[in-house]
Design a protein around this motif. Structure first.
Motif, PDB file in Angstrom:
ATOM      1  N   VAL A  30      -1.809  39.405  18.308  1.00  0.00           N
ATOM      2  CA  VAL A  30      -2.436  38.608  19.168  1.00  0.00           C
ATOM      3  C   VAL A  30      -1.706  38.389  20.268  1.00  0.00           C
ATOM      4  CG1 VAL A  30      -3.073  36.112  19.073  1.00  0.00           C
ATOM      5  CG2 VAL A  30      -3.640  37.567  17.056  1.00  0.00           C
ATOM      6  N   PHE A  31      -0.384  38.171  20.317  1.00  0.00           N
ATOM      7  CA  PHE A  31       0.155  38.002  21.591  1.00  0.00           C
ATOM      8  C   PHE A  31       0.157  39.127  22.514  1.00  0.00           C
ATOM      9  CE2 PHE A  31       2.294  34.498  19.232  1.00  0.00           C
ATOM     10  CZ  PHE A  31       1.645  33.338  19.847  1.00  0.00           C
ATOM     11  N   THR A  32       0.489  40.529  22.010  1.00  0.00           N
ATOM     12  CA  THR A  32       0.604  41.689  22.883  1.00  0.00           C
ATOM     13  C   THR A  32      -1.173  42.119  23.283  1.00  0.00           C
ATOM     14  OG1 THR A  32       0.314  43.154  20.715  1.00  0.00           O
ATOM     15  CG2 THR A  32       2.254  42.459  21.832  1.00  0.00           C
ATOM     16  N   HIS A  33      -2.142  41.740  22.526  1.00  0.00           N
ATOM     17  CA  HIS A  33      -3.357  41.941  22.807  1.00  0.00           C
ATOM     18  C   HIS A  33      -4.334  40.760  23.302  1.00  0.00           C
ATOM     19  CE1 HIS A  33      -1.974  45.402  20.646  1.00  0.00           C
ATOM     20  NE2 HIS A  33      -2.705  46.295  21.377  1.00  0.00           N
ATOM     21  N   SER A  34      -3.530  39.880  23.990  1.00  0.00           N
ATOM     22  CA  SER A  34      -4.398  38.582  24.208  1.00  0.00           C
ATOM     23  C   SER A  34      -5.551  38.767  25.145  1.00  0.00           C
ATOM     24  CB  SER A  34      -3.466  37.362  24.659  1.00  0.00           C
ATOM     25  OG  SER A  34      -2.711  37.886  25.840  1.00  0.00           O
TER      26      SER A  34
END
Length: 105
Positions: A30-34
């Motif tokens: 989630v944080f890398t592909h926000s």
């Protein structure tokens, strides 16, 4: 109550590690592909249900990990002992001791 056998403890440790890795992978994704996730969720229509589904998945995986972790540490929820309720018979109607007024016509 502590875990009794090494095999049960080993299985619980494996479950904890797998669920911990899954939880970490979900958060990392989630944080890398926000930006991609925000664009996908903002499309509307059917895509409006995706944030809710995502929250359910995160909640399930993280709660399963936390439960397995605390069980591995030996922390368990207290269980209530079932107490037998005393049986109470229905109260019997009592006779009135006060005289009632009688009207004669």
């Amino acid at each position: 109550m502590p875990i009794k056998t090494k095999e049960k403890r080993r299985k619980l440790l494996l479950k904890t590690v797998i669920l911990g890795a899954a939880s970490a992978a979900l958060y990392t994704a989630v944080f890398t592909h926000s930006n991609t996730i925000v664009e996908l969720f903002a499309r509307g229509g059917f895509y409006a249900a995706l944030p809710i589904a995502t929250v359910f998945v995160f909640s399930f995986v993280h709660a399963s990990f936390a439960g397995a972790f605390w069980s591995l540490m030996g922390v368990e929820a207290a269980t209530k002992q079932a107490t037998k309720r005393p049986t109470v018979s229905a109260p019997r109607p009592t006779q009135s001791r006060r005289p009632r007024l009688r009207i004669s016509a």
